[in-house]
Motif scaffolding. Structure first.
Motif: not given
Length: 457
Positions: A349-356, A360-365, A381-386
């Motif tokens: 999950y952490l790998i995919r989050a970083e890759a997303r 630029n797949d912020i929602t998926g991350a 999390t409510t963060l959206t900034d990459p």
């Protein structure tokens, strides 16, 4: 006489490659008997199966895979300090070329590679074995070889890429580039995914102690993350995460419900100590009242984090509050039954989050980060900034993977933050060349073609 000749040739080749000299050093490394009886072990499925299983066993006969691989990179990064708060060559990053632990790691990795290569050669040459099983066994050996080389190239950079037991080709092998190493890792893992089983039914009682297709996919996800291949990293991670009938995140972390319990739903690959029911990590490396503390202590955790509650002990040392790592609970006892957990679902999950984030797949991350946070009883999390999301992922990796297989050390290096972070820590005598460990002096004495990493003699 012929059998003895074969046996001594393999032993000679093996010890030249390891860089071991002198009778005492040779006696310290045992090659399982089944690894030497090369003319007999590939005549039946039963003996071939035992030999492949012996490769896994070789991973816990030394201390690297269950000891050094955790504490050494933990100290050389910003993760672990000694309970005594004294320094050593790892906390100060002053490792010397004759360091015994570094040499032991080098030897253990190449010993396991040797055993994998020997199995691949023997299995490939045999005509007496079940073809389908032979493909699976070769795939297992290639997975283990790839796993070893992943760690070797991340510890030492360029290393000899040894794919044979032929003494004439291994004894004086020069260093291959990291690009060449990674190319072989990806090749081995890709080939392994085609022939590894898709579940654990081939193994006794469905135990998760040997490689499946999903172990190879998980390691491919990690490798592609390190290489910056974001799409491939996300794809391989997704292939594992999607196996919901086999892999699920644990809810409610407790001593008896954790990712380190034998055959739990988060475990992708575990390695047991044979004939005992404890894990060395809990019995000797990170024991209660043991040698190591988390350098940053409580500062990396939010107050309600279940990982702090369940995976650490709060201790006061010389008037300062620290946390000691305590993910594995048993200390040379059988309850709960724990195993050295090599690959687990949370990392995917952490790998995919970083890759997303990188894609630029912020929602998926956010969704992937929240899976990890929710399991730890933390809010979404409510963060959206990459950039802020990447910082959060790095922090969640610290919280989730501390004390495990050098993740923090490798993360600092692969993200280009090692100089900034480690150079600012008082007590570290940090230089940029410290990002690689020294090539062991014993190996270089045996092989004049092994050059040394910069910053060492």
């Amino acid at each position: 006489m012929k059998n003895n000749s074969i046996k001594y040739t393999y032993i000679f080749s093996f010890f030249l490659l390891m860089g071991l000299t002198g009778c005492d050093e040779m006696l310290e490394v045992e090659i399982p008997k089944e690894q030497l009886e090369s003319e007999n072990i590939y005549l039946s499925d039963a003996t071939a199966e035992a030999t492949v299983n012996g490769i896994y066993q070789s991973m816990v006969t030394g201390l690297t895979f269950v000891n050094s691989i955790h504490y050494m990179p933990g100290e050389t990064s910003d993760e672990l300090i000694l309970r005594s708060q004294l320094t050593d060559v790892y906390t100060t990053n002053e490792i010397i070329e004759t360091d015994g632990s570094v040499s032991g790691m080098w030897t253990d990795f190449y010993k396991t590679v040797y055993n994998a290569n020997k199995a691949i050669e023997g299995l490939s040459a045999s005509t007496a074995l079940s073809p389908d099983k032979t493909k699976r066994w070769i795939a297992e050996a290639k997975f283990i070889r790839a796993y070893c080389y992943f760690y070797m190239t991340n510890f030492w950079g360029d290393v000899p890429l040894v794919l044979t037991t032929d003494v004439e080709r291994t004894a004086l092998a020069p260093r291959n580039t990291q690009t060449e190493i990674y190319t072989q890792i990806v090749l081995d893992l890709t080939e392994a995914t085609n022939n590894l089983p898709v579940n654990y039914s081939n193994y006794t009682s469905n135990q998760r102690i040997r490689a499946t297709k999903w172990a190879a996919e998980a390691l491919l996800a990690r490798v592609n993350l390190y290489l910056g291949n974001w799409t491939d990293a996300a794809t391989h991670a997704s292939s594992v995460i999607s196996q919901t009938a086999t892999y699920k995140m644990i809810t409610g972390l407790t001593a008896n419900n954790s990712p380190f319990i034998a055959d739990n739903t988060e475990a992708i690959l575990q390695i047991p100590y044979f004939n005992v029911a404890y894990a060395y990590e809990g019995g000797a490396v990170f024991t209660a009242g043991g040698k190591y503390l988390l350098r940053k202590g409580v500062s990396i955790f939010e107050t309600a984090d279940a990982r702090k509650t369940n995976w650490t002990n709060t201790v006061v040392v010389s008037g300062t509050t620290f946390l000691e790592p305590r993910k594995y609970k048993n200390s040379f006892v059988a309850t709960p039954v724990e195993r050295s957990t090599v690959l687990r679902l949370a990392e995917l999950y952490l790998i995919r989050a970083e890759a997303r984030v990188k894609l630029n797949d912020i929602t998926g991350a956010q969704e992937d980060i929240n899976v990890i946070r929710n399991r730890a009883l933390l809010g979404n999390t409510t963060l959206t900034d990459p950039n802020q999301l990447l910082d959060l992922i790095a922090l969640e990796r610290e919280r989730e993977l501390f004390g495990e297989f050098g993740h923090r050390w490798f993360d600092l290096k692969r993200t280009g933050k090692a100089d900034q972070v480690l150079g600012a820590i008082p007590g570290k005598i940090w230089t940029a060349t410290d990002k690689l460990y020294p090539i062991p002096d014993s190996a270089r004495r045996s092989n004049p073609f092994l050059t040394q990493n910069l910053g060492y003699n």
